[in-house]
Design an enzyme around this catalytic site. Sequence first.
Site, PDB file in Angstrom:
ATOM      1  N   LYS A 191      21.783  46.576  46.064  1.00 18.04           N
ATOM      2  CA  LYS A 191      22.874  46.271  47.173  1.00 18.04           C
ATOM      3  C   LYS A 191      23.836  46.246  46.070  1.00 18.04           C
ATOM      4  O   LYS A 191      24.250  44.664  45.867  1.00 18.04           O
ATOM      5  CB  LYS A 191      22.686  45.465  47.604  1.00 18.04           C
ATOM      6  CG  LYS A 191      23.242  46.281  48.728  1.00 18.04           C
ATOM      7  CD  LYS A 191      24.636  46.115  49.022  1.00 18.04           C
ATOM      8  CE  LYS A 191      25.485  44.419  49.111  1.00 18.04           C
ATOM      9  NZ  LYS A 191      26.921  44.391  49.146  1.00 18.04           N
ATOM     10  N   GLY A 244      25.732  35.590  42.792  1.00 16.02           N
ATOM     11  CA  GLY A 244      26.650  35.762  43.026  1.00 16.02           C
ATOM     12  C   GLY A 244      27.421  34.115  43.690  1.00 16.02           C
ATOM     13  O   GLY A 244      27.124  33.422  43.017  1.00 16.02           O
ATOM     14  N   SER A 245      28.045  34.557  45.096  1.00 12.21           N
ATOM     15  CA  SER A 245      28.537  32.791  45.830  1.00 12.21           C
ATOM     16  C   SER A 245      27.183  32.302  46.058  1.00 12.21           C
ATOM     17  O   SER A 245      26.760  32.128  46.309  1.00 12.21           O
ATOM     18  CB  SER A 245      29.299  32.854  46.909  1.00 12.21           C
ATOM     19  OG  SER A 245      28.798  33.062  48.059  1.00 12.21           O
ATOM     20  N   GLY A 249      23.993  32.963  48.887  1.00 15.62           N
ATOM     21  CA  GLY A 249      22.979  32.275  47.731  1.00 15.62           C
ATOM     22  C   GLY A 249      22.061  31.795  49.296  1.00 15.62           C
ATOM     23  O   GLY A 249      20.188  31.605  49.324  1.00 15.62           O
ATOM     24  N   GLU A 266      21.236  33.844  40.744  1.00 15.65           N
ATOM     25  CA  GLU A 266      22.950  32.990  39.572  1.00 15.65           C
ATOM     26  C   GLU A 266      23.674  32.898  40.451  1.00 15.65           C
ATOM     27  O   GLU A 266      24.260  34.125  40.619  1.00 15.65           O
ATOM     28  CB  GLU A 266      22.815  34.225  38.520  1.00 15.65           C
ATOM     29  CG  GLU A 266      23.206  33.781  37.547  1.00 15.65           C
ATOM     30  CD  GLU A 266      24.949  33.934  37.147  1.00 15.65           C
ATOM     31  OE1 GLU A 266      25.972  33.362  37.875  1.00 15.65           O
ATOM     32  OE2 GLU A 266      24.755  35.127  36.513  1.00 15.65           O
ATOM     33  N   CYS A 300      31.558  33.675  36.348  1.00 17.39           N
ATOM     34  CA  CYS A 300      30.334  31.933  36.782  1.00 17.39           C
ATOM     35  C   CYS A 300      31.132  31.431  36.298  1.00 17.39           C
ATOM     36  O   CYS A 300      30.742  30.159  36.286  1.00 17.39           O
ATOM     37  CB  CYS A 300      29.253  32.561  37.515  1.00 17.39           C
ATOM     38  SG  CYS A 300      28.747  34.186  38.714  1.00 17.39           S
ATOM     39  N   GLU A 401      35.381  26.702  43.137  1.00 13.07           N
ATOM     40  CA  GLU A 401      35.321  27.753  42.220  1.00 13.07           C
ATOM     41  C   GLU A 401      36.662  28.170  42.691  1.00 13.07           C
ATOM     42  O   GLU A 401      36.590  28.203  43.655  1.00 13.07           O
ATOM     43  CB  GLU A 401      33.881  28.123  42.082  1.00 13.07           C
ATOM     44  CG  GLU A 401      33.815  29.164  41.012  1.00 13.07           C
ATOM     45  CD  GLU A 401      32.533  30.241  41.015  1.00 13.07           C
ATOM     46  OE1 GLU A 401      32.791  30.227  40.199  1.00 13.07           O
ATOM     47  OE2 GLU A 401      31.777  30.154  42.226  1.00 13.07           O
TER      48      GLU A 401
END
Length: 498
Positions: A191, A244-245, A249, A266, A300, A401
């Site tokens: 995706k 992703g974030s 996650g 990750e 990231c 972040e």
Amino acid sequence: MAVSQAIPITRHPFANGSYKQMLIDGKWVDAASGKRFETHNPATGELLATVAEGDKDDIDRAVAAARRAFEGPWSKVKPFERQNLLLKLADLVEKNFDELSQLDTLDMGAPLSRTRAYRLRAVGMLRYYAGQATAIHGETIENSLPGEIFSYTLKEPIGVVGAIIPWNGPLTATIWKIGPAIATGCTVVLKPAEEAPLTSLRIAELAMEAGIPPGVVNVVPGYGETAGAALASHHDVDKVAFTGSHVTGQSIIRASAGNLKRVSLELGGKSPDIVFADADLDAAVPGAAMAVFANSGQICSAGTRLFVEQAIYEEFVGRVAEFGKKLQVGNGLDPNVQIGPLVSEQQLERVTGYLDIGQKEGARALAGGGRVTEGALSKGFFVSPTVFAGVQDNMRIAQEEIFGPVISAIAFKDMDELVKRANNTTFGLGSGLWTRDVTKAHAVAKRLRAGSVWVNCYQAMDPAVPFGGYKMSGYGRESGKQHVEEYLNVKAVWVKTA
């Protein structure tokens, strides 16, 4: 800060405003709902393509196709054949690399000067995984049970993998997910991010051209809350690999509980980049600057918390600010541009919101500090490279972040205090050190709670070296032999021979 001029838009054949379908079971198909969404060039706002919008029904179809392939013909494909397929795909990626790098630039904004530099990494990853395909093995283990009992282990593919990737590096992120799946004999449903789906769809075309069988690689574009959520919670998915974030996650971990699927994550970061007074400052200035400004800060592991020893703080931070002011901002299709746009209007609002927060908290913007709207850039999502000085550890710009080209420069005096402050974050993805003292470098590197420590460099990556995080930056590793292990189950076999 230099601003590029308007340039003619190159119409990529895969981004010419046409409609793109999704790939399921080796066939290009519409979404079951018939829905579509648009993807735009963040530098100009121009429509690139209309894309089939997948949701739960399409994820169900793709997972079913992946399961059929995994339990059917794909299970009989030998390691050498999987290796050969990956090598063919690597050759095709290399052959078509210029168009793939241009697709990344068009779809998410990264300058060609950056995306073209990923040739070795993208091709190298595929060839590394190809090598790993024939290096998977168990071991014989001498046990202590009485009698003649032989024990050994088998390494077996985990099954159907649901892969969900972000928009900040579509080409390499796609390879990072499908490469180990093919190498180990898994099948995958990918995706891609809705902000930048085109490169993933083009790689799917190349995978078919390489001869990868139907159902082994499926690509379902769509939104996170529909297609992504359906993939994460699907009871016939054996593993989810997500980048992703940390917030998403956490949602994926909760969704995985239904069938206790394997998860590797990750996630985000707020990485410290530390400059000691004994560092080679001529190397550290561009190194520390581009540890954040590269990809407009949309990385990231960006070294966004710049810790500088008090004795050189004013000089060094001033030099980083001057470096940022000289970077050329503009449309990434201009080969001279160094800083492209942010990926979307939503990301622009997030980053500019943090710029306001930083100034309200008392930080001083020595460079940048706002949106760029000059000339041809007025239609895009551009933010100037920003350096905040006078930042305190408890400021939001030092804790949260931002995912934009924003450096928070923090002074330090004592090394023990520094390590404690550097580790005082919920994240632990990357970190950097700049020093000529090798003893100091090893000592600090050992004490930092982060998955990667770069010394006198930043963001060095290699297919053979593992990458991943501590704490809220996730778990599991990508690249290296550890990455391949994430896609394998271990089976113990006991044979009584007498």
